[in-house]
Write an enzyme that holds these catalytic residues in place. Structure first.
Site, short mmCIF file in Angstrom:
data_model
loop_
_atom_site.label_atom_id
_atom_site.label_comp_id
_atom_site.label_asym_id
_atom_site.label_seq_id
_atom_site.Cartn_x
_atom_site.Cartn_y
_atom_site.Cartn_z
N GLY A 1 0.83 -1.20 0.00
CA GLY A 1 0.00 0.00 0.00
C GLY A 1 0.85 1.24 0.00
O GLY A 1 2.07 1.18 0.19
N PRO A 2 0.23 2.40 -0.20
CA PRO A 2 0.99 3.65 -0.25
C PRO A 2 1.63 4.00 1.09
O PRO A 2 1.27 3.43 2.12
CB PRO A 2 -0.06 4.68 -0.65
N PRO A 3 2.58 4.93 1.08
CA PRO A 3 3.24 5.31 2.34
C PRO A 3 2.25 5.96 3.31
O PRO A 3 1.31 6.64 2.89
CB PRO A 3 4.29 6.35 1.90
N GLY A 4 2.49 5.72 4.61
CA GLY A 4 1.72 6.41 5.64
C GLY A 4 0.38 5.79 5.98
O GLY A 4 -0.42 6.40 6.71
N VAL A 5 0.09 4.58 5.46
CA VAL A 5 -1.21 3.97 5.79
C VAL A 5 -1.11 3.06 7.02
O VAL A 5 -2.11 2.48 7.45
CB VAL A 5 -1.81 3.18 4.60
N LYS B 1 1.42 0.40 7.65
CA LYS B 1 1.82 -1.00 7.43
C LYS B 1 2.77 -1.47 8.53
O LYS B 1 2.58 -2.54 9.11
CB LYS B 1 2.49 -1.14 6.06
N SER C 1 -4.26 2.13 -18.20
CA SER C 1 -5.64 2.46 -17.82
C SER C 1 -6.10 3.83 -18.33
O SER C 1 -7.24 4.21 -18.13
CB SER C 1 -5.80 2.40 -16.30
N LYS D 1 -8.54 4.67 -7.04
CA LYS D 1 -9.00 5.60 -8.08
C LYS D 1 -10.36 6.21 -7.70
O LYS D 1 -10.59 7.41 -7.90
CB LYS D 1 -9.11 4.87 -9.42
#
Length: 774
Positions: free
Chosen positions: A354-358, A360, A677, A720
């Protein structure tokens, strides 16, 4: 023949000693009776009779305790010592035999018969004398007790009886054997006896020498080692080392016995310890072996923490520490449930992507806390040397185990939660591929015998719960990714961010800045504005920084301006943090011709992407700008080809490509952009520009396009959708095959958006374009 002559004399009993005729010897006399006997003698002709006691231990001898045959002696000198004893010098004169003991209370007095020896020196006697001298010479060579000077003095003796007596006096014989020679009156017989004794003594001494040599050879090595060890101890003590290596070896041996290692590892440890003991401390290899033994001792081989398997307790801990993240929490609870049923399970290999700062990394820490396991973290970002994972070989002083073994030592148990952070940021070079070395670590079928180059012996990692984190799983090699169970953690919705800020981030920052609710109060609308206009991220790391900035400003006001309480309202936020950094809601304000809004997936979460098309007279060139990657350029070519093939159905001039140049641009030119996409977005913008029909301002779209206009599925729909919601879009066009992913989108976002699933570009144009051809 011997003749006899009687005489009455005082008797001096000797203990453990015997005096032969012609023998001069010092005697120490201390017994009262003996002292009186000597004093009496000194007043007379100084002659005394010496006879030996049968038992040395008898203090007060009686008549029966003394041998009958003794020696008449003359006292040459007498000296009184300070301790009361008398030291006398006596010289043996001739043999005598006690006839009767006379009554005398002060000392022994005896009537003796003196034995006159016939000193006949015939051929037989001469032969015996020579034999005796040769035997005595051989004895002296073997024995160290008699000097060569003694031999020279003996060789000068001419009387056979005296020769026998003198030789006998120099032999190490028991008193009983010496008495037998004294009692042998016949000279030939006495010489024969002395020869027999000499030969016997020589044989005994030869045998002793042989045995001594054998023992010396067998014991020499042991004695040498013992001597050297003692010497080393002495040197170490002088240098101030308390116990030196010997004390250290004992301690290490005890530790190895107590470490509960597997038998094969224990054997290796003891073997290395034996080598360590023999190598001098100054040697470089000594420190290499010592470090190796320390690593073997410090690694957990059997120590295991007990899992706290309580699903409700675990769920509560995970919910306390993290808001949302339902999929991960569910997976951890499933693992625990299976473990409770089976009592044993191979450690799962989870990959939190996942993206940074979530959250993990902090989630992995919470999992360890919930399971009651030790937690250890190894950061793999930037690792490009295989030895970082597998360790260095023990060929030099600086060799070390790899990150995995180091982590196990730090964990102190064989079943920790082991976090492999930033697994997607490893690289490789000429030093090997560390991601390939991780294959063995993360394969449940292999990691029970993990081999580290430094430790060499197999190490069991099967009970470890490995958790990897990654921002972009696309950069993880396929074989490595195949061994992990990927759990995607998408970005947080605005509602989730508000909750996280209120429940976790702001209270944490207030505590760190010495504030409480009485000093700082942040209103809900201020938190929403903070999220919308001062942060743009999938996670909450930047939100936490902004919360810290708010706390700092408030602390300054409370201390500097002496305010008792600060209330942060929506209007005051600009005073604290300055003008808004981002524009909330990026949807176009009106329908645009030749501009469509696409939805993109980035490592920082989702984002909206504006695609612009400009057409002007030219020779049919297709110009692409905006730092596009190869895949995006190919999508533009595919869209262009599709529109040329369908120009009649779309009411577009079939020769448009010959008369016009087409320029496709994606703003934010400094940011690299790639991915399939954007296919339908580019096609829609092209059709809009060529037909003059505007694209609806509230519509965002995502999907890959084929040359026949089919719309193919894409990834990252949740991210998205979150970016579309954040940008103020209300309609999302998505591929038909992505309908299954709608369940992942939070209800709070889904209720504000209209999702249109399409399978062909015609459907896209139907929903995206407005108005008639101009």
């Amino acid at each position: 023949m011997a003749s006899h002559k009687s005489r009455t004399l005082p008797l001096l009993p000797l203990r453990g000693l015997l005096v032969y005729p012609s023998m001069v010897i010092h005697l120490d006399v201390g017994r009262e009776k003996s002292v009186q006997a000597l004093e009496t003698v000194m007043m007379g002709d100084q002659h005394i009779f010496l006879a030996t006691q049968k038992e040395v231990s008898t203090e007060e001898p009686m008549q029966e305790d003394i041998y009958e045959i003794g020696t008449l002696a003359k006292v040459k000198q007498m000296l009184k010592l300070p301790n009361g004893t008398l030291r006398v010098l006596v010289e043996g004169v001739q043999r005598g035999e006690i006839n009767t003991f006379l009554e005398n209370e002060n000392y022994f007095e005896v009537d003796i018969d003196l034995v006159e020896e016939a000193e006949r020196k015939g051929i037989e006697e001469q032969a015996l004398m020579r034999t005796a001298l040769q035997a005595f010479e051989q004895y002296i060579k073997v024995s160290n007790k008699v000097t060569n000077e003694t031999l020279a003095s003996v060789q000068d003796i001419e009387e056979p009886g005296r020769l026998a007596d003198v030789i006998a006096s120099h032999l190490s014989l028991r008193v009983r054997e010496k008495q037998e020679i004294l009692e042998t009156i016949d000279v030939k017989e006495r010489l024969n006896n002395v020869i027999k004794i000499l030969n016997n003594e020589k044989e005994v001494l030869d045998l002793e020498k042989k045995i001594g040599q054998r023992v010396k050879q067998s014991m020499e090595k042991t004695q040498k080692e013992y001597y050297l060890r003692e010497q080393m101890k002495a040197i170490q003590q002088e240098l101030g080392e308390k116990e030196g290596k010997s004390g250290e070896i004992e301690t290490l041996t005890e530790k190895i016995e107590e470490a509960n290692m597997p038998e094969n590892v224990k054997e290796i440890a003891l073997k290395e310890l034996n080598r360590y003991e023999k190598i001098p401390a100054s040697s470089a290899e000594s420190s290499v072996i010592r470090n190796y033994i320390d690593w073997l001792l410090n690694l957990p081989w059997s120590k295991e923490t007990e899992d706290h398997i309580d699903l409700h307790h675990t769920e509560n801990i995970l919910n306390e520490d993290h808001y949302g993240l339902d999929k991960v929490k569910e997976r951890v609870l499933e693992y625990l449930a299976v473990q409770q049923l089976t009592k044993s399970i191979k450690g799962p290999i989870l990959c939190l992507a996942g993206p940074p700062g979530v959250g993990k990394t902090s989630l992995a820490r919470s999992i360890a806390k919930a399971l009651n396991r030790n937690f250890v973290r190894a950061s793999l970002g930037g690792v490009r040397d295989e030895a970082e994972i597998r360790g260095h070989r023990r060929t030099y002083v600086g060799a070390m185990p790899g990150r995995i073994i180091q982590g196990m030592k730090k964990a102190g148990s064989i079943n920790p939660v082991f976090l492999l952070d930033e697994i997607d940021k490893m690289s490789n070079d000429f030093r090997g591929d560390p991601s390939a070395a991780l294959l063995e670590v993360l394969d449940p079928e292999q990691n029970h015998t993990f081999s580290d180059h430094y430790i060499e012996e197999p190490y069991d990692l099967s009970k470890v719960m490995f958790i990897a984190t990654a921002n972009n799983i696309g950069t993880i090699p396929g074989p490595l990714l195949d061994r992990m169970e990927v759990i995607t953690i998408p970005g947080y919705t605005e509602v989730e961010k508000v909750h996280i800020a209120k429940e976790h981030l702001i209270p944490k920052q207030m505590k760190e800045h010495g504030l409480d609710k009485g000093k700082l109060q942040i209103r809900d609308e201020s938190i929403i504005k903070l999220i919308r206009y001062y942060t743009r991220e999938a996670g909450v790391r930047n939100l936490e920084r902004q919360a810290a900035a708010v706390c700092r400003k408030a602390a300054k006001q409370i201390v500097g301006e002496e305010q008792k309480r600060v209330i942060l309202t929506e209007n005051k936020l600009e005073d604290f943090l300055g003008k808004p950094k981002f524009r909330y809601g990026q949807a176009e304000e009106q329908d645009q011709v030749g501009a469509a809004t696409g939805l993109a997936y980035t490592t920082a979460g989702g984002d909206t992407l504006s695609i612009e098309v400009s057409i002007y007279p030219g020779k049919g060139k297709l110009i692409l700008t905006g730092k596009l990657g190869d895949v995006m350029k190919e999508s533009a070519q595919a869209a262009f080809s599709y529109i040329r093939s369908r120009s009649e159905e779309l009411n577009i001039d079939p020769d448009f490509h010959e008369k016009n140049d087409i320029h496709i641009h994606v703003p934010e030119g400094a940011t690299p952009k790639d991915g399939p996409s954007a296919g339908i977005t580019m096609a829609t913008a092209l059709v809009s520009a060529l037909t003059g029909n505007a694209v609806r301002k509230e519509v965002g779209m995502t999907g890959e396009i084929t040359l026949r206009g089919r719309v193919l599925p894409i990834g990252g729909l949740k991210e998205k959708s979150l970016s579309a919601h954040r940008a103020g879009l209300t309609t999302i066009i998505l591929p038909k095959e992505n309908e299954k992913d709608l369940d992942d989108i939070p209800e709070s976002v889904r209720k504000d958006l209209t999702f249109i699933a399409v399978s062909h570009l015609d459907e896209v144009l139907k929903h995206a374009l407005v108005g008639e051809k101009k």
